[in-house]
Design an enzyme around this catalytic site. Sequence first.
Site, PDB file in Angstrom:
ATOM      1  N   ASP A   8     -32.814 -90.538  95.991  1.00  0.00           N
ATOM      2  CA  ASP A   8     -32.012 -90.128  94.834  1.00  0.00           C
ATOM      3  C   ASP A   8     -30.883 -89.224  95.316  1.00  0.00           C
ATOM      4  OD1 ASP A   8     -32.948 -89.119  91.508  1.00  0.00           O
ATOM      5  OD2 ASP A   8     -31.027 -88.858  92.503  1.00  0.00           O
ATOM      6  N   ASP A 106     -27.230 -94.031  91.416  1.00  0.00           N
ATOM      7  CA  ASP A 106     -27.560 -93.020  92.432  1.00  0.00           C
ATOM      8  C   ASP A 106     -29.040 -92.998  92.838  1.00  0.00           C
ATOM      9  OD1 ASP A 106     -28.587 -92.001  90.119  1.00  0.00           O
ATOM     10  OD2 ASP A 106     -27.763 -89.993  90.367  1.00  0.00           O
ATOM     11  N   GLU A 107     -29.766 -94.090  92.584  1.00  0.00           N
ATOM     12  CA  GLU A 107     -31.196 -94.121  92.924  1.00  0.00           C
ATOM     13  C   GLU A 107     -31.592 -95.458  93.525  1.00  0.00           C
ATOM     14  OE1 GLU A 107     -34.341 -92.889  90.023  1.00  0.00           O
ATOM     15  OE2 GLU A 107     -32.578 -92.191  88.958  1.00  0.00           O
TER      16      GLU A 107
END
Length: 353
Positions: A8, A106-107
Site C-alpha cells: 500500500d 495505490d494498493e
Amino acid sequence: MRTIMLIDMDYFFVACEEIKRPELRTRPTIVGADPKEGRGRGVVMTCNYVARKLGIHSAMPISSAYKIAPDAEFLPMDYPYYERKSNEAFGIIKDFSEKTEQVSIDEFFIDVSSKVNNSEDALLLAGKIKSSINSEAKLPCSIGISSTKLVAKMACEKAKPDGIKIVGEEEAAKFIWPLSVGELYGVGIKTRERLEKMGYGTIGDLAKANIMLLMKEFDSFGIELHNLSNCIDTREVIENYEVKSISKEYTFEKDTSKDEEIIKSIRKLSAEVGKEISGKGLSYRTVTVKLRYMDFTEHLHSRSIRPTGNAGDIEKTAVELYRENVDKGKKVRKIGIRASGLLDYKNQKLLFG
DNA sequence: TCTGGGGTCCTAGGACCC
DNA sequence: TCTGGGGTCCTAGGACCC
C-alpha cells in the site's frame, strides 16, 4: 501455506506531488478540492503526515481542513500523473512475483508462496520490494504479510506509515481479535452499528458469536462475517482487471433546480464518459443518471439500450432519464453519469459481426 | 462542521421466456 | 378456472472501499 503481501503506497497523491516539489515534505500538504477560502464544497483526498499531525485526514471536508490550516499547501488532483506513478510502482512489483493483483490506484496484492519458505524469507523479500519502490519510483509504501488477503490487509494498516508487518497463520486470530469490529475489512459504519447493537464490540466477540444469530440478522453475509472474524479467507490473488463501468460526477457550487444548468452539466459529463469509452475501445449497454438532492438523498435512474460505441447516445439517454425522473420539488446538489455493461472490442466484433 | 469522485458487489421484485 | 418452476434481464437501492 500461502504467503500473501499487500503493498500500500503511503499518502499516495501527496507523495507523488512531493517528488516534483521536495520542499512540500516539511509543510502540511493536501490534495483535494479547492478550499476557496473556506467555502469549497469538496473533501480532502489525501494529505501528508505533517498535515495529519494537525488533525487533518482523508475525507474531511476541505472547508474544515482550511479552518485548521489556512496556510497549508492545497493542491488539485493530477490524476493522469498519479496513474503513471501507480503503473511505475506496479511494474516494479511485477518483477518480484507473477501472481499480482491491483486493488486500487495505490494498493497491490501479490502471492509469493512459491518464493519464500519462512517468515525470515518473507520479511527479506518485502524489504527488497519496499526499497526498490522507494529508490526507483521515489515513493514510500507499507507492506502487510500473512497467509490470507484479509490479514495481510489488516497487518498493512498497522504497518503504516513506511513499515512492514508480518502476521503468521498461527498468530492471525490473536492479531485481529482485540481490534474493534469496525476495523474488520468489509465492515463499514452500518454493519458496525448493527454488530455493536447485538453486543459485539471486538472482532473476537464476533468470532465467538452464534452463527445462527448472525445469519438471522445478516443472511449469507452473516456466514461471511463469521468466517472473516475467524481468519477463514480462501480468496486468491487474481490478476483480472476488467473495468465494469465508467462514470463522471459533478457537484454544483450551489444547489440548483434550473433545468438548463443541470442539462448543461449532463452534456459535459456525458461527453467525458463517452470520450473515455471510445478511447478504450469499449461499447456500453446501460446509461445511469445519479441525482443527489440538497437533502443528500440519492436516486439512480438507468436505461439499457442496444450495445453501442456511439458516445452521443449517452447524452441523449441521460437527458431523457433526467427529464422523466427529476423531482422538481428539491434542488439538485450533484449529478452523475455512468455507462456500464461494457464490452471490449473483441466482444463487439462477435456481436456486430 | 459539512459531507467528493470513482469504483465494486449484493439483493430484490417484476418482466419475460420456456 | 387455477396453476407450475427455472432462468435471465432490467431497474433501483444499499453497503463498502480508496
